[in-house]
Design an enzyme around this catalytic site. Structure first.
Site, PDB file in Angstrom:
ATOM      1  N   ASP A 158      -1.890   6.209   0.525  1.00 51.57           N
ATOM      2  CA  ASP A 158      -0.789   5.500  -0.106  1.00 51.57           C
ATOM      3  C   ASP A 158      -0.279   6.259  -1.322  1.00 51.57           C
ATOM      4  O   ASP A 158      -0.978   6.364  -2.330  1.00 51.57           O
ATOM      5  CB  ASP A 158      -1.254   4.094  -0.521  1.00 51.57           C
ATOM      6  CG  ASP A 158      -0.132   3.257  -1.108  1.00 51.57           C
ATOM      7  OD1 ASP A 158       1.044   3.573  -0.847  1.00 51.57           O
ATOM      8  OD2 ASP A 158      -0.427   2.287  -1.823  1.00 51.57           O
ATOM      9  N   ASP A 164       8.648   8.086   0.144  1.00 56.10           N
ATOM     10  CA  ASP A 164       7.454   7.284   0.410  1.00 56.10           C
ATOM     11  C   ASP A 164       6.960   7.550   1.822  1.00 56.10           C
ATOM     12  O   ASP A 164       7.549   7.090   2.804  1.00 56.10           O
ATOM     13  CB  ASP A 164       7.764   5.804   0.224  1.00 56.10           C
ATOM     14  CG  ASP A 164       6.541   4.923   0.454  1.00 56.10           C
ATOM     15  OD1 ASP A 164       5.410   5.457   0.482  1.00 56.10           O
ATOM     16  OD2 ASP A 164       6.712   3.707   0.613  1.00 56.10           O
TER      17      ASP A 164
END
Length: 470
Positions: free
Chosen positions: A140, A345
């Site tokens: 992440d 992202d």
């Protein structure tokens, strides 16, 4: 094999072979990590393979008898499920209650069973402790702390598949690792020293995610991350890292969102890339490569090459993230000057844009295509789709390029998705309208090695097949 050595202070030729030692046999074939070496003119690079949630190895693990929790890749159901997953986890940030940063809330709605197991997008296997234990962790870039289930009071201990097969996960314990040290309240990375108890000199942590009470709570520990050198002797080396001993997980983590831990890749000093750089093990930079087959690579210390595209990060003091600025949009032959910021992202499946960027790109694309617009279909998350015959190639589709701040262009290699529907196929502009922030997702990054250079504070990119050195 040669005796173990410490990685602290070594200057070159590191690799990572994060051995899958303690999961089931089906997990053993999932992830094997390796290394690329840049030479001895500075800290070498080391890394490991990463796997998309829908990649063949992950699907084989979750569905050894063909029964998967996720629809077949490429079908309308797959895109709907992945868009739903994006809405649940996109924009994942620490809550303001933890460190004063502004939260970004999750979309409302129930987590479907399809996404309860392995809700993040990319996974890797890491090995820590003495003796070593392996953990299948979610990657992440939107969070910082690396944590794994540890001395569990409340956490996921395994996964039961629909066919009845059970996969047991490893649970870490500082008391069971001879190389473990509990971080004291006075530790440099202890941000919650004021919450230390009078009787226990242990640094507590709590990361709270704004998703129906999703959190991980425990203490910080220091232990070794296992690697091997990439030379003929293959010496075992270890790196001291600080991570979270996660005793209590709540919310989506108990539903399997990150079943065996979370590997934070954010900018703050508690993240693994920051710790490796601080200890001189690698340059403060890492790259992620995204192959079309769902298998890619993360490489710590990788600063890329001289002929890559680059743009500076737009860094917020309140919440440092991998944010960049787009200055121009090119769709087909049309050029539009438009400035907007977006987060790169890797944990988001698709690209999400708000207005004016979404409408400008979508309308320009729509005016440039030749095919008939497909009627609105609630099973497909994309708004702009077009009917196409099965024997027609997509070579005529308008190109989509983004000019970044500084002037370098980012050529989107896969701006559309080809989806089978009743009676034929449609191709869709793989952009979803966002209600808040702009996010460049993994679909735009496929075919690139993307470098997150935190020393120079730039994002860089270069086309790659993910199986060769940048």
């Amino acid at each position: 094999m040669a005796p173990a050595a410490t990685a602290r202070g070594r200057a070159c030729s590191f690799s990572s072979f994060l051995r899958v030692a303690d999961l089931t046999a089906v997990l053993c074939c999932l992830i094997v990590a390796g290394l690329w070496v840049d030479g001895c003119d500075g800290a070498g690079t080391f890394g490991f393979d990463i796997h998309h949630r829908s990649s063949d190895p992950v699907r084989a693990m979750l569905a050894p008898n063909g029964e998967d929790l996720l629809p077949e890749r490429g079908t309308p159901g797959y895109y709907a499920a992945m868009a739903h997953r994006d809405r649940l986890v996109h924009g994942l940030r620490l809550a303001a209650a933890d460190d004063g940063r502004a939260p970004i809330t999750f979309d409302t709605g129930n987590v479907t069973y399809l996404l309860k197991a392995f809700g993040f997008l990319h996974y890797a296997n890491v090995s820590v402790g003495t003796p070593s234990l392996s953990f299948l962790v979610a990657l992440d870039t939107g969070s910082d702390l690396f944590w794994i289930p540890c001395d569990c009071i409340s956490c996921v201990r395994g996964l039961k598949l629909p066919n009845g097969t059970e996969i047991d996960f490893n649970i870490y314990s500082p008391n069971s690792s001879s190389s473990s040290t509990v971080v004291p309240c006075s530790g440099a990375l202890c941000r919650k020293h004021f919450k230390c108890s009078a009787t226990h000199n242990q640094c507590p942590y709590q990361v709270v995610y704004v998703s129906n009470g999703t959190s991980s709570t425990g203490i910080l520990v220091e232990d070794v991350l296992h690697m091997t050198t990439d030379d003929n002797q293959s010496k075992v080396v270890t790196a001291q890292i600080t991570f979270g001993c996660g005793r209590i997980q709540t919310g989506s983590f108990l539903e399997g969102g990150a079943p065996n831990g979370l590997f934070g890749l954010g900018m703050n000093n508690i993240s693994v890339p920051s710790i490796l750089a601080k200890d001189g093990l690698a340059a403060n930079s890492f790259s992620m490569c995204f192959g079309s087959d769902g298998i890619g690579r993360i490489s710590f210390g990788d600063k890329g090459s001289s002929n890559q595209g680059e743009t500076p990060f737009l860094v917020s003091r309140s919440h440092p993230s991998y944010n960049i600025t787009v200055t121009r949009v090119i769709v087909g032959k049309e050029i539009h000057d438009l400035e907007f910021s977006a987060i790169f992202d890797s944990g988001t499946s698709f690209t999400y844009l708000n207005d004016p960027a979404y409408t400008l790109i979508s309308k320009t694309f729509d005016s440039s295509v030749q095919e008939k617009r497909h009627p609105s279909d609630p099973s497909i998350p994309f708004e702009y789709c077009y009917d196409i015959s099965s024997n027609r190639s997509l070579s005529h589709i308008p190109m989509l390029n983004l000019t970044m701040k500084g002037g370098d262009r980012f050529y989107v290699t896969e701006p559309v998705e080809l989806i089978p529907v009743l009676g034929g196929y449609v191709y869709c502009l793989a952009v979803v309208k966002s209600g808040d922030i702009n996010i460049i997702g993994q679909n735009f990054m496929t075919g690139y090695r993307v470098v997150f250079d935190r020393e120079r504070m730039v994002l860089a990119w270069k086309p790659s097949n993910c199986y060769s050195v940048m």
